[in-house]
Design a protein around this motif. Structure first.
Motif, short mmCIF file in Angstrom:
data_model
loop_
_atom_site.label_atom_id
_atom_site.label_comp_id
_atom_site.label_asym_id
_atom_site.label_seq_id
_atom_site.Cartn_x
_atom_site.Cartn_y
_atom_site.Cartn_z
N TYR A 182 151.45 27.11 86.34
CA TYR A 182 150.27 27.46 86.70
C TYR A 182 150.26 28.71 85.13
CZ TYR A 182 149.64 23.76 89.96
OH TYR A 182 149.96 23.25 90.86
N LEU A 185 150.55 27.46 81.45
CA LEU A 185 149.44 26.02 81.32
C LEU A 185 147.91 26.97 80.63
CD1 LEU A 185 150.05 23.83 83.75
CD2 LEU A 185 149.61 23.00 81.28
N MET A 186 147.75 27.60 81.58
CA MET A 186 146.68 29.01 81.31
C MET A 186 146.47 29.89 79.67
SD MET A 186 145.07 32.04 83.54
CE MET A 186 146.25 32.85 83.90
N GLY A 188 148.76 28.65 77.40
CA GLY A 188 148.55 27.48 76.60
C GLY A 188 146.96 26.98 75.92
N ALA A 189 146.44 27.30 77.79
CA ALA A 189 144.39 26.40 77.23
C ALA A 189 143.84 27.55 76.73
CB ALA A 189 144.23 26.50 78.92
N LEU A 190 144.28 29.25 76.83
CA LEU A 190 143.79 30.00 76.38
C LEU A 190 144.03 29.83 74.79
CD1 LEU A 190 143.37 32.99 78.86
CD2 LEU A 190 141.50 31.57 77.95
N ILE A 192 144.68 27.16 73.24
CA ILE A 192 144.41 26.41 71.98
C ILE A 192 142.64 26.87 71.96
CG2 ILE A 192 143.65 23.73 72.27
CD1 ILE A 192 146.07 23.49 73.80
N ILE A 193 141.72 27.12 72.67
CA ILE A 193 140.96 27.44 72.57
C ILE A 193 140.21 28.50 71.54
CG2 ILE A 193 138.36 28.61 73.82
CD1 ILE A 193 139.89 27.76 76.50
N ILE A 410 146.18 21.64 69.06
CA ILE A 410 146.46 21.13 70.56
C ILE A 410 147.94 20.34 70.33
CG2 ILE A 410 145.30 19.79 72.24
CD1 ILE A 410 142.77 19.58 70.85
N GLY A 413 149.99 23.94 71.72
CA GLY A 413 150.00 24.06 72.38
C GLY A 413 150.51 23.41 73.80
N ILE A 414 150.68 22.31 73.63
CA ILE A 414 151.26 21.29 74.55
C ILE A 414 152.77 21.74 74.37
CG2 ILE A 414 151.54 19.19 75.37
CD1 ILE A 414 149.43 17.96 74.23
N VAL A 417 153.71 24.69 76.31
CA VAL A 417 153.31 25.32 77.44
C VAL A 417 155.06 24.32 77.69
CG1 VAL A 417 152.76 24.35 79.30
CG2 VAL A 417 151.29 25.02 77.44
#
Length: 549
Positions: A182, A185-186, A188-190, A192-193, A410, A413-414, A417
């Protein structure tokens, strides 16, 4: 692509296996101060991203912040880009484990900056637009050179990205009690944003903020360490020798790098690799002119040099404090909780309690987040600008190129992760050393020779560059890290863990040889174009406009 990623992953695992790479971390109680500071940073940087998104309208804005960054700002951002998780967590952890040999990393990282300052900064700005491939492809074949540059960039970016993801995941797991997957994942998400919406402008300011926080934090740590020893590094070293299991051996070379060839090879990778890192080279296109580009390197060199001096003090301080009786609380079953990469983080708790631990935790996370944003943007630029806009569809509009870049962000980022989760139990400093080795073997020779050697041809650059890249990859696979430790063979075919001395030589010799024997009409035209390129490189005439070939 999957085969390439699989190969990179095998190499990555081999690089990590070179030393004390285990993490014995388990979940611990939530660190409330760390979580508060952590969310303050996230909120602040998301605000920066929102502000940057409103200003990011064109491809130039997305890739280079419109060229509106000053030399001082860019120097601080470059330093922020360079002071990665491997620098803060990894190198301090290596010094904690091996003493003097960990300092070799710091010195070699630093020596790369004069190469950029004196030989490349001004010419990069005058010849390039968005990526370093613009320089190499200025008078050479677009299709061949940009394809090669993209392969080299993606290889370096993916390796570096895995290291940052592992560092972020373990840091959050150890300090916040969050599950590792997790945590990754966090991140990677940040990432990408930040990159998708804010582009280079948001990435730059996240790096500047993070650099200021990191330099402040490690400075406080170093001052506190030296305060306990009356500001005497000699007294600190004596205490470190007393507390380390290897004794005086930590002050001598050989504890980590056991032979001169490996030391030279590692130093060459870190020194020349600096001048071949795509996410660092991109930063020279964010300033307005060559003068600001030179100022950027001067400022960055000062910040980075100061940082490495401080990290050396922090590393020896970790030996002195964590290996004392009071440091026993940070060990689980005889091993440092979280592995050696967490040495500086545990030291911050000993020196300043939960509040300072929270600050350093948030700064470490900010460090990782800023670097992965820069890496992802560099990788996306290689695909969208070099491959799509200049090879696949040269007539693509700015809007289409930026759209492709955001899709690539994106995807990367994946990938980051997935590979970050796959290589959870790894040491981050070794991975970065390998990434630098590939940058030194595949990117630097072509970039350097395209600027300075009239005789360079597309055929020589393409064949020689790929030979350097393949040599770097192959020698790592045949070396002790992969061939013995991963594949289980009794003896390595290639005896050295760090192949840069050999792979860089292969690259330069191959580029020279295949350029020399290239007597085609195309090669003749490319050599004739060197004069015009050299004028622009040294005067900047035409640099304000679009790159034309």
């Amino acid at each position: 692509m999957l085969k390439i990623l699989a190969l990179i992953s095998i190499i990555a695992l081999g690089a990590f296996a070179a030393g004390d790479a285990t993490f014995e971390a388990t979940k611990r109680e939530l660190n409330v101060p760390a979580i508060i500071m952590f969310f303050i940073f996230i909120a602040g940087t998301l605000g920066v991203t929102y502000w940057a998104a409103k200003k990011t309208k064109s491809a130039s804005d997305f890739y280079t912040a419109g060229g509106g960054i000053t030399g001082f700002q860019n120097g601080l951002a470059i330093a922020g880009d360079y002071m990665s998780a491997a620098a803060f967590l990894g190198v301090s952890g290596l010094i904690y484990m091996k003493g003097y040999d960990g300092v070799i990393y710091a010195v070699s990282f630093l020596v790369g900056w004069p190469v950029i300052l004196f030989f490349m900064a001004e010419k990069l700005r005058n010849l390039g637009k968005f990526t370093f491939a613009d320089i190499a492809a200025y008078r050479l074949g677009q299709k061949e050179i940009r394809t090669l540059a993209a392969f080299g960039s993606i290889s370096v970016v993916v390796l570096y990205l895995i290291a940052q993801m592992v560092g972020a995941g373990k840091l959050i797991q150890v300090l916040f009690g969050m599950d590792y997957a997790y945590a990754v994942l966090m991140v990677g998400a940040l990432m990408i944003i930040y990159v998708t919406f804010g582009g280079m402008l948001a990435t730059t300011w996240v790096q500047i903020i993070k650099a200021c926080l990191l330099l402040s934090g490690v400075s406080f740590m170093a001052v506190m360490v030296l305060y306990h020893f009356d500001f005497s590094f000699e007294s600190l070293a004596v205490k470190a020798v007393e507390n380390h299991k290897s004794g005086e051996a930590i002050l001598s070379p050989g504890g980590f790098i056991t032979d001169p060839i490996s030391a030279i090879s590692l130093g060459m990778a870190l020194m020349l690799g600096t001048a071949g890192l795509p996410h660092v080279l991109m930063r020279f296109f964010t300033v307005g002119n060559a003068k600001e580009a030179r100022k950027s390197v001067v400022y960055a060199t000062g910040f980075v040099a100061y940082f490495w001096i401080i990290i050396t003090i922090v590393g020896f301080g970790a030996i002195a404090f964590l290996n004392s009786a009071d440091g026993a609380q940070y060990f689980v079953d005889g091993k440092l909780f979280g592995g050696s990469n967490m040495a500086s983080v545990h030291l911050s708790h000993m020196l300043g309690g939960n509040a300072f631990l929270g600050f350093i935790s948030a700064v470490a996370f900010a460090t990782i987040l800023a670097v992965v944003s820069g890496l992802t943007l560099a990788g996306a630029s290689a695909i969208s600008h070099d491959i799509y806009a200049n090879v696949i569809n040269p007539n693509a509009s700015d809007e289409k190129v930026v759209k492709i870049s955001k899709i690539t962000v994106i995807i990367m980022g994946i990938i980051g992760v997935v590979l970050g989760i796959a290589f959870e139990s790894q040491n981050i400093a070794y991975m970065v050393g390998l990434a630098f080795g590939i940058a030194a073997s595949a990117n630097f020779p072509i970039l350097f020779l395209s600027i300075y050697w009239r005789g360079l041809t597309t055929r020589g650059a393409f064949i020689g560059g790929f030979m350097g890249l393949i040599a770097a990859v192959a020698l790592v696979i045949l070396g002790p890290n992969v061939w013995v430790q991963i594949l289980g063979n009794e003896k390595a075919i290639f005896p050295y863990a760090h192949p840069a001395l050999f792979s860089v030589t292969v690259a330069f010799v191959s580029i020279w040889f295949f350029s020399k024997i290239d007597n085609s009409p195309r090669a003749k035209r490319e050599k004739e174009l060197f004069r015009a390129q050299n004028v622009r490189a040294n005067t900047g005439i035409g640099a304000a406009g679009a790159v034309s070939h």
